[in-house]
Enzyme design. Structure first.
Site, PDB file in Angstrom:
ATOM      1  N   ASP A   1       2.720  10.237 -10.192  1.00  0.00           N
ATOM      2  CA  ASP A   1       2.692   8.543  -9.721  1.00  0.00           C
ATOM      3  C   ASP A   1       2.723   8.282 -11.055  1.00  0.00           C
ATOM      4  O   ASP A   1       2.866   8.759 -12.039  1.00  0.00           O
ATOM      5  CB  ASP A   1       1.956   8.022  -9.251  1.00  0.00           C
ATOM      6  CG  ASP A   1       2.057   6.959  -7.710  1.00  0.00           C
ATOM      7  OD1 ASP A   1       3.151   6.243  -9.061  1.00  0.00           O
ATOM      8  OD2 ASP A   1       1.625   6.434  -7.643  1.00  0.00           O
TER       9      ASP A   1
ATOM     10  N   ASP B   1       7.097   1.923  -2.310  1.00  0.00           N
ATOM     11  CA  ASP B   1       6.026   2.021  -0.870  1.00  0.00           C
ATOM     12  C   ASP B   1       6.317   1.249  -0.054  1.00  0.00           C
ATOM     13  O   ASP B   1       4.963   0.967   0.213  1.00  0.00           O
ATOM     14  CB  ASP B   1       4.912   1.244  -2.229  1.00  0.00           C
ATOM     15  CG  ASP B   1       4.159   2.138  -2.901  1.00  0.00           C
ATOM     16  OD1 ASP B   1       4.636   3.112  -2.765  1.00  0.00           O
ATOM     17  OD2 ASP B   1       3.679   1.235  -3.664  1.00  0.00           O
TER      18      ASP B   1
HETATM   19  C1  DGJ Z   1       1.223   3.506  -6.593  1.00  0.00           C
HETATM   20  C2  DGJ Z   1       2.305   4.777  -5.309  1.00  0.00           C
HETATM   21  O1  DGJ Z   1       3.476   4.501  -4.926  1.00  0.00           O
HETATM   22  C3  DGJ Z   1       1.515   5.093  -3.344  1.00  0.00           C
HETATM   23  O2  DGJ Z   1       1.730   5.828  -2.923  1.00  0.00           O
HETATM   24  C4  DGJ Z   1      -0.141   5.269  -4.020  1.00  0.00           C
HETATM   25  O3  DGJ Z   1       0.672   7.078  -4.751  1.00  0.00           O
HETATM   26  C5  DGJ Z   1      -0.923   4.994  -5.147  1.00  0.00           C
HETATM   27  N1  DGJ Z   1       0.164   4.570  -6.096  1.00  0.00           N
HETATM   28  C6  DGJ Z   1      -1.988   5.050  -4.786  1.00  0.00           C
HETATM   29  O4  DGJ Z   1      -2.859   4.368  -6.791  1.00  0.00           O
END
Ligand code: DGJ
Length: 754
Positions: free
Chosen positions: A495, A565
């Site tokens: 991430d 997201d």
């Molecule tokens: C952003 C990601 O896109 C989410 O899926 C998740 O992993 C969060 N970060 C976790 O902090």
């Protein structure tokens, strides 16, 4: 100097027909018309692949000049050598009027340069002339160019994919001067399209709203798409497609659309700050220049040093945007992805993020894993929250030890349980970031991007580690290597939850600090490559708060991406549609999450959510603790159905039958396997009105002479629809089915039976 009339006549020699109806003939016509030019004249370089031909040459001035890019020419067709264009009155010199392959800034160039340099003595004029060409195989050229007087060398690399006609281009700059030079602007490639009327297609977005396809007429002037963020970014994606508004058609010119007409497209393989400039010049040429973003850029190239650009891919399709994206998908699978040319199908994953957020512990994760295994999930992924003192987003990033309260015996008991349940195990990491509230930051406050004495802007309470620094690179690679060596981990979700601010690097001299834009990304790629080499079984997902780091650069090292997201299944249909113009469904992770959705408060059935996610690589991200027995039955049935058709969905030819864009009440996609033995169709309603049923679906891409049997995954046909019919029937007659109501979903497969 030519007077206006003389100039016009001279220009007309080159540009006869430029402004006529068949504008393409002008630019390339000039070359083709004089195809009988003796072979002894200036060289012409030609590459053929798929249904495309690309050609460039050296003109009498020594410039490398674009000659042809379009549909494949006959093997014996001769492309006439390049001739530079004359000046346009006294205002535009041949440097500007001639479409150069890779233009240095100098000599009165007013269009976008590929390369701009300041020399140690203050000279800023650069004129690149052809030196030599190497043709190692029929699919590639390496061209050496040099400044007219200085020891600056540019190597251009061209490599044509014989199957898709996608051309890979990049440039390498070498300083053989005795003093350093400052590179202020550097593109990977410049692409020239024939003068015509075009529509520009590009992708934009924001967090939770990525992948909007924009379409607008291309007009004179420049359109700029970029990221200044140090990373690819959500706001625009380094992909473009330019469709011709007056494509040649059987009954006259037609506007290129989804399945017909000429389209030129490109994608840049870079995960740092990037820029595309799409220009329609005053002489009506369309030029696309793309590479490193010149904003806040400056790369000091010392004597003997090189600077190599990322690869800029470009392709051509005569079958509309649909044809263009199918070529790109094939190319990505065969040439770009780390497991190319036959990457493994993505396992169906379960991810705990939306169920637990930071609240992970051994008992809770095992409970979810047991439920995930019961519906046919292949991979269990624990998301954020397992390390350091991480209980929310205020602390812990940087401290990559297992939290002892949450996992008193380390990760092993959880991983063993996941394996015993028949799944493999994946883990979330965010390696390039640090919270100020972490042991790492307390120990190494100088490791973050910053300008000394200036504020250090936090976003999501975190800062960006300066991965350009060798010690930071070593730390990041070290902890990841250890994590993967000590635990049986099959997958990393990598991430990256913020963009850069204050991009300072005060450990190097001031005139070298802007190298951070390049060295950071190179180190990222190097770490990914090293980890893959040391841990060949580990697969990786590129995630950046959703789709903030999706590009063909990172996809060379990662197996999949997280597009957004926003997991609302209706929003996702439009995002998946936009995404699919540039990237293959193989890499597109799509989770089924809870309803009502946290972002839009929209309620949808589990079936709708599953079918929406089945358009890509399927994942489950719901809180399984809240599911009913019926939910488990539905999910188990549809995951099994997905497994049986996944290869067709993610590796087949994608046809966007009805677009979800522009508030469409309906949408539908069809994927056809490479051998045409199977097709999978998805259909969705947003809402139905006045009792109108789902539009007739005329399928595409089937073998008209074969027979196909319909098998419903969800939904049913209207009475009277045959169970079995020829490909011609499914494509010409088409199928009606009963799908009404808000947020309805249906899916079926066609299996070839004869
Ligand atoms: C952003 C990601 O896109 C989410 O899926 C998740 O992993 C969060 N970060 C976790 O902090």
């Amino acid at each position: 100097m030519l007077r206006f009339g003389e100039m016009k006549n001279t220009l007309n020699e080159h540009l006869m027909g430029l402004f006529s109806a068949c504008l393409v003939q002008l630019f390339f016509g000039a070359a083709l018309a004089s195809a009988q030019t003796p072979a002894s004249s200036a060289p012409v370089f030609r590459l053929d692949g798929g249904n495309a031909t690309y050609a460039f040459g050296v003109n009498e001035r020594g410039d490398l000049q674009a000659l042809y890019w379009g549909g494949r020419l006959g093997p014996n067709d001769v492309i006439a050598p390049a001739r530079s264009f004359p000046e346009w009155a006294s205002f535009d010199s041949p440097n500007t009027t001639t479409p150069q392959e890779f233009a240095g800034w100098g000599g009165g160039l007013f269009t976008e340069p590929a390369l701009k340099i300041t020399f140690a003595d203050g000279n800023r004029d650069l004129g690149l002339h052809f030196v030599k060409a190497t043709h190692a195989s029929q699919d590639n050229y390496v061209i050496l160019m040099k400044d007219i007087s200085r020891e600056i060398y540019v190597t251009l690399r061209y490599s044509m994919d014989p199957d898709t006609g996608v051309l890979s281009r990049s440039a390498d700059i070498e300083n053989r001067e005795k003093e350093p030079v400052m590179i202020e602007q550097l593109a990977a490639a410049q692409w020239t399209l024939p003068p015509a009327h075009y529509t520009l297609n590009y992708l934009t977005g924001r967090w939770a709203g990525e992948w909007t396809l924009n379409q607008e007429p291309l007009r004179q002037g420049a359109r700029v798409f970029e990221s200044r963020r140090g990373t690819t970014g959500h706001q625009a994606n380094p992909w473009f497609a330019i469709s011709r508004q007056d494509s040649p058609g059987p009954a006259g010119p037609l506007t290129a659309g989804e399945e017909h007409g000429e389209v030129w497209f490109g994608a840049l393989a870079w995960s740092g700050s990037w820029r595309f400039t799409v220009e329609e010049t005053q002489l009506d040429f369309v030029r696309v220049t793309g590479g490193f973003n010149p904003f806040d850029f400056g790369y000091k190239l010392k004597p003997g040093e090189h600077l190599e650009t990322p690869v800029f891919y470009g392709g051509y399709s005569s079958r509309g945007l649909g044809g263009a994206s199918r070529l790109l998908h094939k190319f990505e699978i065969a040439r770009v992805l780390p497991q190319a040319p036959d990457p493994k199908l993505r396992p169906v994953i379960y991810n705990s993020w939306e169920a637990t957020e930071f609240n992970v512990d051994q008992t809770g994760q095992i409970a979810l894993a047991e439920k995930a295994a019961s519906i046919g999930v292949d991979r269990f992924v624990m998301d954020d929250g397992w390390f350091g003192q991480r209980k929310d987003d205020h602390a812990g990033l940087g401290d990559w030890y297992v939290n002892p309260k949450k996992f008193p015996n380390g990760l092993k008991p959880l991983i063993d349980k996941v394996h015993a349940l028949g799944m493999d195990f994946g883990l979330w990491v965010e390696p390039e970031m640090v919270n100020p509230d972490s042991d790492l930051y307390r120990k190494h406050p100088d490791w973050v991007l910053n300008f000394p004495g200036r504020p250090r802007t936090e976003q999501r309470n975190q800062m960006v580690l300066n991965l350009a620094r060798p010690d930071v690179r070593e730390y990041v690679e070290g902890f990841l290597d250890k994590l993967l060596s000590e635990n049986d981990i099959a997958f990393l979700k990598w991430d990256y939850n913020r963009n850069w601010s204050e991009p300072g690097w005060d450990q190097v001299p001031p005139d070298e600090q802007r190298r951070v834009y390049i060295d950071f990304i190179r180190n990222l790629y190097a770490i990914l490559a090293d980890l893959r080499r040391k841990h060949p079984k580990v697969e990786i997902e590129s995630c950046s708060g959703g789709g903030g780091r999706v590009d063909l650069g990172v996809l060379h090292y990662t197996d999949e991406v997280w597009p957004s997201d926003n997991t609302d299944p209706f929003d996702r249909l439009a995002m998946q549609d936009g995404f699919s113009y540039a990237y293959t469904p193989q890499v597109m992770m799509a989770w089924v999450t809870d309803s009502p959705h946290w972002l839009n408060f929209r309620s949808t059935s589990l079936t709708y959510r599953l079918l929406s996610s089945m358009q890509g690589s399927l994942g489950i991200g719901a809180n399984l603790n809240k599911w009913t027995p019926e939910d488990f039955t539905t999910a188990k049935r549809l995951i099994a159905a997905y497994h049986s058709v996944q290869r067709t969905i993610v590796r087949g030819d994608l046809y966007r039958l009805i677009s979800p864009r522009d508030d469409s009440a309906f949408s539908s996609t069809e994927s056809v396997s490479g051998d045409k033995s199977q097709a999978v169709v998805f259909a969705f309603t947003h809402s139905t009105q006045e009792g109108r049923g789902f539009p007739l679906l005329q399928l595409r891409g089937l073998d008209p002479n074969a027979d196909y049997q319909v098998i419903w995954i969800e939904g049913k046909a209207l009475l009277g629809t045959p169970d079995r019919a020829s490909g011609a029937w499914w494509m010409n007659h088409g199928i009606n089915f009963d799908l009404r109501g808000d947020f309805g979903a249906a899916a079926f497969r066609l299996d070839r039976v004869r």
